[in-house]
Design a protein around this motif. Structure first.
Motif, PDB file in Angstrom:
ATOM      1  N   TYR A 132       0.841  -1.134  -0.034  1.00 25.83           N
ATOM      2  CA  TYR A 132      -0.082   0.064  -0.107  1.00 25.83           C
ATOM      3  C   TYR A 132       0.927   1.202   0.019  1.00 25.83           C
ATOM      4  O   TYR A 132       0.193   2.424   0.400  1.00 25.83           O
ATOM      5  CB  TYR A 132      -1.031   0.034   1.380  1.00 25.83           C
ATOM      6  CG  TYR A 132      -1.831  -1.012   1.457  1.00 25.83           C
ATOM      7  CD1 TYR A 132      -2.447  -1.672   0.301  1.00 25.83           C
ATOM      8  CD2 TYR A 132      -1.939  -1.924   2.610  1.00 25.83           C
ATOM      9  CE1 TYR A 132      -3.100  -2.989   0.620  1.00 25.83           C
ATOM     10  CE2 TYR A 132      -2.569  -3.015   2.819  1.00 25.83           C
ATOM     11  CZ  TYR A 132      -3.315  -3.467   1.586  1.00 25.83           C
ATOM     12  OH  TYR A 132      -3.908  -4.533   1.740  1.00 25.83           O
ATOM     13  N   LEU A 135      -0.488   3.898  -2.208  1.00 28.18           N
ATOM     14  CA  LEU A 135      -1.822   4.380  -1.951  1.00 28.18           C
ATOM     15  C   LEU A 135      -2.201   4.893  -0.543  1.00 28.18           C
ATOM     16  O   LEU A 135      -3.098   5.715  -0.331  1.00 28.18           O
ATOM     17  CB  LEU A 135      -2.664   3.045  -1.839  1.00 28.18           C
ATOM     18  CG  LEU A 135      -2.290   2.198  -3.370  1.00 28.18           C
ATOM     19  CD1 LEU A 135      -3.225   0.837  -3.377  1.00 28.18           C
ATOM     20  CD2 LEU A 135      -3.129   3.081  -4.338  1.00 28.18           C
ATOM     21  N   ILE A 167      -7.398  -1.708   6.922  1.00 25.98           N
ATOM     22  CA  ILE A 167      -7.324  -1.724   5.442  1.00 25.98           C
ATOM     23  C   ILE A 167      -7.585  -2.863   4.865  1.00 25.98           C
ATOM     24  O   ILE A 167      -8.014  -2.956   3.738  1.00 25.98           O
ATOM     25  CB  ILE A 167      -5.852  -0.911   4.996  1.00 25.98           C
ATOM     26  CG1 ILE A 167      -6.112   0.585   5.455  1.00 25.98           C
ATOM     27  CG2 ILE A 167      -5.984  -1.044   3.381  1.00 25.98           C
ATOM     28  CD1 ILE A 167      -4.498   1.175   5.349  1.00 25.98           C
ATOM     29  N   PHE A 190      -9.558   4.465  -1.200  1.00 27.23           N
ATOM     30  CA  PHE A 190      -8.016   4.806  -0.820  1.00 27.23           C
ATOM     31  C   PHE A 190      -8.167   6.333  -0.584  1.00 27.23           C
ATOM     32  O   PHE A 190      -7.216   6.958  -0.406  1.00 27.23           O
ATOM     33  CB  PHE A 190      -7.194   4.194  -1.496  1.00 27.23           C
ATOM     34  CG  PHE A 190      -6.573   2.855  -1.576  1.00 27.23           C
ATOM     35  CD1 PHE A 190      -6.045   2.619  -0.167  1.00 27.23           C
ATOM     36  CD2 PHE A 190      -6.967   1.820  -2.242  1.00 27.23           C
ATOM     37  CE1 PHE A 190      -5.502   1.376   0.221  1.00 27.23           C
ATOM     38  CE2 PHE A 190      -6.554   0.567  -1.919  1.00 27.23           C
ATOM     39  CZ  PHE A 190      -5.817   0.219  -0.799  1.00 27.23           C
TER      40      PHE A 190
END
Length: 211
Positions: A132, A135, A167, A190
């Motif tokens: 991630y 992001l 998440i 996101f």
């Protein structure tokens, strides 16, 4: 050091301060009341306006003279207090000067520790963010309270782990959605990391398709 800084009066303030500034208040007030009775309910004719102006001037002059005497006495009465305040202020100013320098050093030290802690938090975040990384920038989840001395680094790491777990759970929930563009919903999620908002967007898109 602070306990030793004590202001000590050379004389008891109670002995220096008169209980009352005595003057002929009752006599003065009685005389004024008697004088003013002649003006109560008075009505001047147009021809007497000149006399009215004189009466007004006399009353104003008396009030001004009385007030001037009050100010003169007040100045004498307050001069010792003004001098006392000035000297105390001089001492306080000197103390504040040194205190300000100490305060600056304390704040610099605290700021340094905060920056060191921020770096440690960022390092841990980069270590665990994994896939991630592009992001979820750290700024999106960073809490200013994490820098407080009362918040341990261990607790911060636990909170970061919790955010990443949330998440993962949210993405699993999105992956289970049917009849939608999951890539779009993931991207929508996101933006705010708010699953509820993403699911509302999913429902909106689903309703649009049905219509």
């Amino acid at each position: 050091m602070a306990n030793e800084l004590t202001l000590v009066l050379e004389q008891d303030i109670e002995k220096l301060t008169p209980k009352l500034i005595a003057f002929n208040n009752e006599e003065l007030l009685e005389a004024v009341n008697q004088k003013l009775k002649s003006y109560e309910g008075i009505s001047y004719t147009d021809d007497q306006i000149g006399e009215a102006k004189k009466d007004r001037a006399q009353l104003n002059a008396f009030a001004k003279a009385l007030n001037s005497e009050r100010l003169r006495i007040q100045k004498i009465y307050l001069t010792p207090m003004d001098n006392f305040k000035s000297k105390v202020d001089e001492v306080i100013a000197r103390v504040n000067e040194v205190d300000g320098e100490i305060d600056r050093q304390v704040k610099d030290a605290e700021l340094k520790k905060q920056e060191e802690k921020r770096a440690e938090i960022k390092a841990y975040f980069n270590e665990v963010i994994g896939e991630y990384k592009d992001l979820v920038p750290i700024e999106k989840i960073f809490k200013s309270t994490w820098l407080n001395v009362s918040v341990s680094l261990k607790l911060v790491k636990t909170e970061i782990d919790g955010i990443l777990a949330s998440i993962n759970d949210s993405l699993n929930a999105i992956s289970s959605l049917e009849d939608c563009d999951q890539d779009y919903i993931r991207a929508y999620y996101f933006r705010t990391l708010d699953l509820t908002s993403a699911l509302m967007e999913y429902q909106r898109m689903k309703k649009v398709r049905q219509d």
